[in-house]
Design an enzyme around this catalytic site. Structure first.
Site, PDB file in Angstrom:
ATOM      1  N   TYR A   1     -11.432   2.224  10.427  1.00 29.32           N
ATOM      2  CA  TYR A   1     -12.638   2.544   9.653  1.00 29.32           C
ATOM      3  C   TYR A   1     -12.991   1.514   8.607  1.00 29.32           C
ATOM      4  CZ  TYR A   1      -8.816   4.514   6.854  1.00 29.32           C
ATOM      5  OH  TYR A   1      -7.642   4.681   6.181  1.00 29.32           O
ATOM      6  N   LYS A   2     -12.182   0.437   8.474  1.00 24.49           N
ATOM      7  CA  LYS A   2     -12.523  -0.589   7.467  1.00 24.49           C
ATOM      8  C   LYS A   2     -13.390  -1.656   8.140  1.00 24.49           C
ATOM      9  CE  LYS A   2      -8.619   0.644   4.628  1.00 24.49           C
ATOM     10  NZ  LYS A   2      -7.169   0.574   4.527  1.00 24.49           N
TER      11      LYS A   2
ATOM     12  N   ASP B   1       1.105  -4.408   8.815  1.00 20.58           N
ATOM     13  CA  ASP B   1      -0.056  -3.558   8.616  1.00 20.58           C
ATOM     14  C   ASP B   1      -1.270  -4.484   8.564  1.00 20.58           C
ATOM     15  OD1 ASP B   1      -2.131  -1.983   7.605  1.00 20.58           O
ATOM     16  OD2 ASP B   1      -0.772  -0.747   6.400  1.00 20.58           O
TER      17      ASP B   1
ATOM     18  N   ARG C   1     -12.932  -3.863  -7.156  1.00 23.93           N
ATOM     19  CA  ARG C   1     -12.671  -4.533  -5.880  1.00 23.93           C
ATOM     20  C   ARG C   1     -13.959  -4.637  -5.071  1.00 23.93           C
ATOM     21  NH1 ARG C   1      -8.678  -1.950  -1.343  1.00 23.93           N
ATOM     22  NH2 ARG C   1     -10.346  -0.428  -1.390  1.00 23.93           N
TER      23      ARG C   1
ATOM     24  N   PHE D   1       0.859  -1.190   0.000  1.00 21.52           N
ATOM     25  CA  PHE D   1       0.000   0.000   0.000  1.00 21.52           C
ATOM     26  C   PHE D   1       0.894   1.239   0.000  1.00 21.52           C
ATOM     27  CE2 PHE D   1      -2.819   3.234   1.675  1.00 21.52           C
ATOM     28  CZ  PHE D   1      -4.040   2.925   1.118  1.00 21.52           C
TER      29      PHE D   1
HETATM   30  C1  LIG Z   1      -6.448   1.770   4.389  1.00 18.52           C
HETATM   31  C2  LIG Z   1      -4.991   1.487   4.553  1.00 18.52           C
HETATM   32  C3  LIG Z   1      -4.157   2.412   5.161  1.00 18.52           C
HETATM   33  C4  LIG Z   1      -4.709   3.744   5.569  1.00 18.52           C
HETATM   34  O1  LIG Z   1      -3.818   4.597   6.165  1.00 18.52           O
HETATM   35  P1  LIG Z   1      -4.381   5.964   6.770  1.00 18.52           P
HETATM   36  O2  LIG Z   1      -3.243   6.555   7.457  1.00 18.52           O
HETATM   37  O3  LIG Z   1      -5.506   5.580   7.699  1.00 18.52           O
HETATM   38  O4  LIG Z   1      -4.924   6.784   5.659  1.00 18.52           O
HETATM   39  C5  LIG Z   1      -2.817   2.074   5.334  1.00 18.52           C
HETATM   40  N1  LIG Z   1      -2.354   0.870   4.921  1.00 18.52           N
HETATM   41  C6  LIG Z   1      -3.150  -0.035   4.314  1.00 18.52           C
HETATM   42  C7  LIG Z   1      -2.596  -1.329   3.870  1.00 18.52           C
HETATM   43  C8  LIG Z   1      -4.475   0.252   4.105  1.00 18.52           C
HETATM   44  O5  LIG Z   1      -5.255  -0.626   3.486  1.00 18.52           O
END
Ligand SMILES: *Cc1c(COP(=O)(O)O)cnc(C)c1O
Length: 410
Positions: free
Chosen positions: A220-221, A195, A369, A124
């Site tokens: 938030y997911k 992560d 997705r 990511f």
């Molecule tokens: C959604 C997501 C993030 C989000 O990071 P934020 O700092 O909350 O914007 C980070 N890493 C992964 C793998 C994600 O899927």
């Protein structure tokens, strides 16, 4: 597989009782909880209470009376139970990106003399950006090495301070073997930073059994904490005494309310917290996590994989478009709870589906997705969504000008 089979699965589903606990419009197929989970009704009530009563009436007294000040560790412990952490190993703070930065820097402090932060190509982007910024700041004392996934464990060496990986890949949904990679890193004296943004609330996960070192994820997911919900971080107890945060703020101080001029770190998970906790966000997140804790993570994972497999099978059975290609592993145990399909008109396909009440999302350059959240999705709803996708592809319903216009957020 027919729609009646899907209805039979719903009738036997031990998680079906959770569906009514979410405030999702009837008839909407929401397949994007991997990006933003919907609100549990209890989270909306908790937000209202925190805003009107605790903030509005309690005012400053609520730091003590409503236990605001303890919320980062209290909610952290609850999230910890979802990922196999021990009490005192998880805190809620900041965003995932900030936490990744703090923990990667912390890992460097735990492995002095080692320079390499190892990650995979295609992780990511924010994870990569965070460690790139750290390496730039450390000016020669750290470097980021990014390798193809298949070469990752072989690339761990005596210079590797930390391996930074996303357990479930945000696009492909490919799932790393977390215990095996952690063991491979430890065999070379390196640490791991996981992560878990697509793991917590989705997959059963045992950080204690895996002897994981460091982890972070968002709220938030699959945790359904609401847009911009605070994130969380995990530090194994054995590292808490020695790890140094690069963002030393008063909430990480051993005695924040002593107001000492010099920084003295709290030698526990608190030491990774920086500033004042986001109380309203924590209120919603806590209520959502409380709901999640009522569901057995083994059942949650099993249903999510079953839903996603049904979606793949039902869609492929339609054979609606030869240009559609599964871009996730076919074997369920190698996936998280979302599924990616590559299609040259992926963006327009997602827009055309949204117009029919099926919400997925698009990831550049060509990925459509779909996420499968077991607490509020039904088998019949997912079966219907697969048929809608089959229709959109078969009829080329996506090929209208309005479906090709790109919005700011995909
Ligand atoms: C959604 C997501 C993030 C989000 O990071 P934020 O700092 O909350 O914007 C980070 N890493 C992964 C793998 C994600 O899927």
């Amino acid at each position: 597989m027919t729609r009646d089979d899907a209805l039979a699965l719903d009738a036997a589903d031990p998680l079906a009782r959770f569906r009514g606990t979410f405030d999702v419009r009837e008839g909407l197929a929401y397949l994007d909880g991997n990006s933003l989970g919907p609100p549990p009704r209890t989270a909306l009530a908790a937000l209202d209470r925190a805003a009107r009563q605790e903030w509005g009436h309690g005012l400053i007294r609520s730091w003590n009376d409503a236990h605001w000040i303890e919320a980062p560790l209290r909610v952290g412990d609850k999230i910890g139970r979802l990922i196999g952490a021990q009490p005192g190993e998880v805190a809620v703070a900041d965003s995932t990106t900030v936490n990744l930065f703090k923990l990667a820097a912390g890992a460097m402090s735990l492995r002095p003399g080692r320079r390499t932060i190892l990650t995979e190509n295609g992780n990511f982007p924010t994870d990569g950006y965070a460690v790139q910024g750290l390496a730039a700041m450390l000016d020669g004392r750290a470097r980021v090495r990014s390798v193809p996934a298949h070469a990752l464990t072989g690339a761990i060496d005596d210079d590797t301070a930390v391996v930074v990986l996303t357990h479930v890949h945000y696009k492909s949904s490919i799932r790393w073997d977390l215990p095996a990679v952690t063991a491979a890193a430890h065999a070379k004296g390196a640490l791991t930073l996981w992560d878990l943004s697509h793991t917590a609330g989705a997959l059963s996960c045992d950080l204690t059994a895996a002897e994981a070192d460091l982890a972070a994820g968002c709220g938030y997911k699959y945790l359904n904490g609401g847009p911009g919900a605070p994130a969380w971080l995990y530090v194994a107890r054995r590292h808490q005494d020695a790890i140094a945060s690069p963002l030393t703020g008063w909430m990480g101080h051993a005695e924040p309310f002593a107001f000492e001029p010099g920084y003295r770190p709290s030698r526990d998970i608190r030491g990774l917290i920086t500033g004042t906790p986001p109380v309203l966000g924590l209120a919603a997140l806590e209520a959502s996590v409380d709901l999640q804790l009522k569901a057995d993570p083994v059942l949650v994972e099993a249903k999510g994989l079953a839903l996603s497999q049904m979606f793949i099978d039902a869609l492929e059975a339609r054979g609606a478009d030869p240009a559609l290609r599964l871009a996730s592993p076919r074997e369920p145990s190698r996936r998280g709870l979302h599924v990616a399909f590559a299609h040259p008109a992926g963006y327009a396909v997602i827009q055309a589906l949204a117009a029919r009440g099926v919400i997925g999302d698009f990831r550049a350059p060509d990925i459509a997705r779909f996420g499968f959240s077991p607490l509020y999705q039904s088998y019949a709803g997912v079966w219907d969504a697969a048929q809608a996708m089959g229709d959109v592809l078969a009829d080329r319903a996506w090929d209208l000008p309005e479906f090709h216009e790109r919005a700011a957020v995909t």
